[in-house]
Structure formats: C-alpha cells, structure tokens
Design a protein around this motif. Structure first.
Motif, PDB file in Angstrom:
ATOM      1  N   GLY A 184       0.807  -1.208   0.000  1.00  0.00           N
ATOM      2  CA  GLY A 184       0.000   0.000   0.000  1.00  0.00           C
ATOM      3  C   GLY A 184       0.839   1.256   0.000  1.00  0.00           C
ATOM      4  O   GLY A 184       0.359   2.330  -0.369  1.00  0.00           O
ATOM      5  N   TYR A 204       4.190  -0.631  -2.770  1.00  0.00           N
ATOM      6  CA  TYR A 204       3.530  -1.221  -3.940  1.00  0.00           C
ATOM      7  C   TYR A 204       2.046  -1.376  -3.648  1.00  0.00           C
ATOM      8  O   TYR A 204       1.630  -1.404  -2.481  1.00  0.00           O
ATOM      9  CB  TYR A 204       4.158  -2.585  -4.286  1.00  0.00           C
ATOM     10  CG  TYR A 204       4.067  -3.622  -3.191  1.00  0.00           C
ATOM     11  CD1 TYR A 204       2.981  -4.496  -3.119  1.00  0.00           C
ATOM     12  CD2 TYR A 204       5.059  -3.734  -2.218  1.00  0.00           C
ATOM     13  CE1 TYR A 204       2.894  -5.449  -2.112  1.00  0.00           C
ATOM     14  CE2 TYR A 204       4.981  -4.681  -1.216  1.00  0.00           C
ATOM     15  CZ  TYR A 204       3.897  -5.536  -1.168  1.00  0.00           C
ATOM     16  OH  TYR A 204       3.810  -6.469  -0.168  1.00  0.00           O
ATOM     17  N   PRO A 205       1.198  -1.436  -4.692  1.00  0.00           N
ATOM     18  CA  PRO A 205      -0.250  -1.576  -4.478  1.00  0.00           C
ATOM     19  C   PRO A 205      -0.575  -2.839  -3.685  1.00  0.00           C
ATOM     20  O   PRO A 205      -0.016  -3.912  -3.933  1.00  0.00           O
ATOM     21  CB  PRO A 205      -0.816  -1.644  -5.897  1.00  0.00           C
ATOM     22  CG  PRO A 205       0.200  -0.963  -6.753  1.00  0.00           C
ATOM     23  CD  PRO A 205       1.526  -1.282  -6.125  1.00  0.00           C
TER      24      PRO A 205
END
Length: 493
Positions: A122, A125-126
């Motif tokens: 988050g 990286y997503p």
C-alpha cells in the motif's frame, strides 16, 4: 569447474554412482554393499513417493508436500519439512556450507525481508496485486534473487577467467603439449589418488577442441540470426546477436550455480533477458520480442548447465567428454521432435492455462505478465526494488571476496551467495529438507566417518533416483487423468 573447483553437480554425481554400481569389479565387497545400499534407498524413495501421491489430491494445497511440520505460523512463510527424498539426498551429497547457505538465505528472505516488505503493502507497492505480479512482493523476490546470483556468478567468472589466462600463459611458455599421465603407484600414493589421476587423464585426453566449440557457437548464432526474425518479426536480427553475446556469461553463472546446488536458474536469467529486450522494443511488439529473446537465452543457459552435469557424470565414469557431447546432440535432436509432440498432446487433451484446471501453467502466465510489465521499463518495479538489488549484488561480491582472502578455518563458515539466492525466489521448504540431509551426514560423520564417506553418496543417489523414477508413472497417471484419491491438508483447530 569439474577438475579445479571440483563442483559437486549432485544429479551428475548421482547418475555416475548409479552407472558405476553396474560396472564394479567382481568380488569387491564394498562395491556390493554400495550397490545394495543404493538399491535399498532407491526402493524406499520410490515407494515413499508413491505413497505420498495418494494423499496429494487435486491442486497445490494437499499432501505431504504441504505438511506444516514446524507449525502453521512458519508454514505460511514456507518453513516446513515436506518429506522430499530428492532434497534430503542433495543435502547428503552437497558440502555442509552449501546446505547451511540455503537455510541462511531462507531465514534472511522468508524469515525477515519478505515479512518486512509485505508490511509496506500500500506504500511501496499496491496492496491489491496478485501473488505472481512483478509490481508487488513477487518483483522483490525475483530481482533480488537475480542480483545475488549475478553478483556471485560474475565474481567467479572474472576470477576463473583471470586464473585461466594466467595458467594458459604458463603452459604456452613452458610447453606446448599436456604432460603424459604416468600411472605409477608409489608408497605414498593411495588408490583413490591414482583413480583421480586416471579420471583427469581421460577427461583431458578426449576433450572438445576450442576451435570446434567457438565455430559451432558462431554458426548456430548465424542460423538463429537469420531464422528467428522470420518466425518472430518484432525480434530484430541485431537483438538476436545481442542475445548470443550476453548468453555465455549467464551460462557460466548458471553452470557454476548448478554445480553447487543442483538447481538451474536458467528461467530467472531468461526473465532478465525478457525484461530487458521487451523494454527495448517497447509497445510495438515488445511482448513477443521479449518472450522470443527469453527463449533464446534460456535455451543456451539451460543447455550449458545440463551439459556440465553430463561432463561430471562422464568424469566420474571415465567416459569420453566427446561422447557425452555427441550424446547430448542426439538427445537435443530427439527433443526437437518429442517436445512439440508432447506439447500438442497436452494442449489437445487438457485446458492448459486455466486457473481452475489441473494444468495452470503458472510460469507461462507470470512470464507473459513480466513481458507486459517490461514494456513500461524498470520504472514500473516496486519502490526501492532496484536499491535492494544493488545492495545484494554488492553483498555477493563482498562475501565472495571474503571467502577468498580469509583463512581456510574461517572461510569454511562463510556462506555461498548463489545458494542463498535460490531460497529468496523458491521458498524455504527445500532448504529445510537439505538441512535435514546435511545434519544426518554431520551426525553420521561423527559416529563413523569411514562409513559416511563410503555409503553417503550411495544413500543420496538412491534417494534422488527413486523419487525421480516415480515422476514417470506419476506423469502417465496425470496424462490419463487419474487423480489421487485423497487430499490431506491442515487447518487451525
């Protein structure tokens, strides 16, 4: 690699043990006992693998391969003993420091680094990416492993090249021909030393000329440069040439790693080439160009490691190096026919690549995803990934340098970076298996060193070969869609 570094090449050694067991001198008691030991553990390994199959169910979450032997918490981070005879056997053959390096790499990566990075989901990286998405945690795993293995391989490449040039200069200055091997057994020479000299003599006597290897490689590069762009137009001819220029260095690194760990990282090197060439070509055919270039590089890198395993087998069985090379040429020619037919059989009979089917082809899916990601360039990698790669690349160089300069009593405890790298990518379970094997060998050596030296390779070879032989009936059952009747799995109480 075979004579100077004396690399293990566990599969090649196991094959040589199996071959030699059928060609021992009559009346040799030790030889008969070794053959008996090999046969016993081969049978145990085969029937154990057969027994495990009945509980492996459908999918990847069943059976002894997913047994949380160290608890469910550690199981989530791949720390468990999966009862694999192959890796236990490798632990019996490989040096203690190699097996311990596997475990150390697993502890660093799966014990600390990956949990640390996953907590940054988050931010770095997503958080909603899949487990095989290179823009997430998987990207860290793959590229850090590549950096560590490249650092180790390139260090040894430079080192061996320098030593080889130095030795070649000495030979040219001193004499033109190799000295003739004289089989003289004096009072100080042991039988094993004489056998080693025999192996060296046979291995060098029938070696492949350098001019033949060089001209053959150049000829194959020319053929590939002319034909591959016709089959895959986005991969231009100059990119094919670049692949053939880069591939030898990567093949050396892979062959060196295979000699230590028995594992080929050809697919990882192929992914590195895929990422590079796809990003160079861009959105106009970059995916296809990257996949084709990865095919070229992976074939070269993997074949080199396979041939080194064969050379190790030939060295231990007093076989001609040329005969080993010709045999692989024949096998490669057969593979050009058998492999496409096998692919066609599976493609026609099963739904290959379906997420719900038994043949999900995860490497095909992730490799294509990497090619798509590569079009955007290295900037699409997760945050701090390149910084981590640089740190571990430098760490591999430093560790290798320390191994060379430190006294032997200290260097024997310094880990091997390329062995650590594999666990960064694959997981910790096989490192636990190999550590079990090396612990068994360590205890065995303390109890009876002579028996361990005599029988440990035979036991290891039996474990490796038995599990490998079971893969044949297992594949036949899979082709006929005969599934295991039981799915054994574990959940919290």
């Amino acid at each position: 690699m075979v004579m100077d570094y004396k690399l293990t090449y566990p599969s090649g050694t196991a094959t040589a043990m199996l071959i030699n067991s059928f060609h021992t001198n009559a009346g040799a008691e030790l030889a008969r006992q070794e053959v008996s030991c090999l046969g016993k553990y081969l049978s145990i390994s085969f029937f154990w693998s057969c027994f495990k199959w009945f509980f492996s169910g459908i999918g990847d979450s069943c059976g002894f391969d997913e047994f949380p032997s160290l608890g469910l918490t550690l199981f989530k981070n791949t720390f468990y003993f999966d009862f694999s005879p192959i890796y236990v056997g490798c632990g019996l053959i490989c040096p203690h420091i190699v097996s311990c390096s596997f475990l150390l790499g697993a502890i660093i990566s799966w014990g600390f680094l990956w949990p640390f990075i996953s907590q940054r989901a988050g931010d770095w990286y997503p958080a909603d990416l899949g487990t095989n998405d290179f823009r997430g945690l998987y990207g860290y795993k793959v590229f850090i492993a590549i950096s560590l293995s490249l650092g180790d391989g390139l260090y040894n490449l430079i080192k061996i090249t320098a030593i080889s040039i130095k030795e070649m200069c000495k030979i040219i200055i001193s004499q033109k021909d190799l000295p003739i091997l004289e089989e003289v057994l004096d009072n100080k020479s042991s039988k094993s030393l004489l056998e080693g000299k025999k192996r060296d003599g046979v291995f060098l006597k029938d070696r492949i000329p350098f001019w033949f290897a060089a001209s053959g490689y150049v000829g194959l590069a020319a053929i590939s440069t002319a034909t591959i762009p016709i089959m895959f137009p986005p991969l231009r001819w100059y990119l094919v040439i670049c692949s053939y220029i880069i591939a030898p260095a990567l093949a050396f690194c892979n062959s060196y790693g295979a000699g230590l760990t028995d594992m080929s990282m050809a697919t990882i090197y192929g992914k590195m080439g895929l990422f590079t060439f796809a990003s160079l070509v861009g959105s106009n055919g970059g995916v296809l160009a990257g996949l084709a270039a990865a095919g070229v590089m992976t074939s070269i890198v993997a074949t080199a490691a396979d041939l080194m395993q064969d050379f190790k087998t030939g060295y231990l069985t007093l076989s001609s190096a040329k005969s080993m090379f010709v045999s692989q040429l024949i096998g490669t020619a057969m593979g050009c026919v058998i492999a496409p037919l096998t692919f066609w059989l599976y493609w026609s009979a099963f739904d290959i690549g379906s997420p719900e089917g038994p043949y999900k082809a995860p490497y095909a899916v992730t490799t294509r995803q990497l090619a798509i990601l590569a079009i955007q360039g290295f900037s699409e990698l997760p945050k701090h990934c390149l910084a981590f790669c640089l740190v571990f690349f430098v760490a591999a160089l430093v560790i290798n340098f320390l191994r060379d300069v430190a006294p032997k009593k200290v260097s024997q405890f310094i880990p091997v970076p390329i062995a650590m790298a594999l666990t960064f990518y694959i997981g910790a379970s096989f490192a636990v298996d190999m550590f079990v094997g090396t612990v068994v060998l360590f205890v065995w050596e303390r109890l009876n060193r002579k028996d361990a030296e005599d029988y440990a390779p035979a036991v290891a070879s039996g474990l490796i070969c038995g599990d490998g032989i079971w893969s044949i009936p297992s594949a036949v059952l899979s082709i006929f869609r005969i599934n295991p009747p039981i799915c054994m799995y574990f959940v919290p109480s």
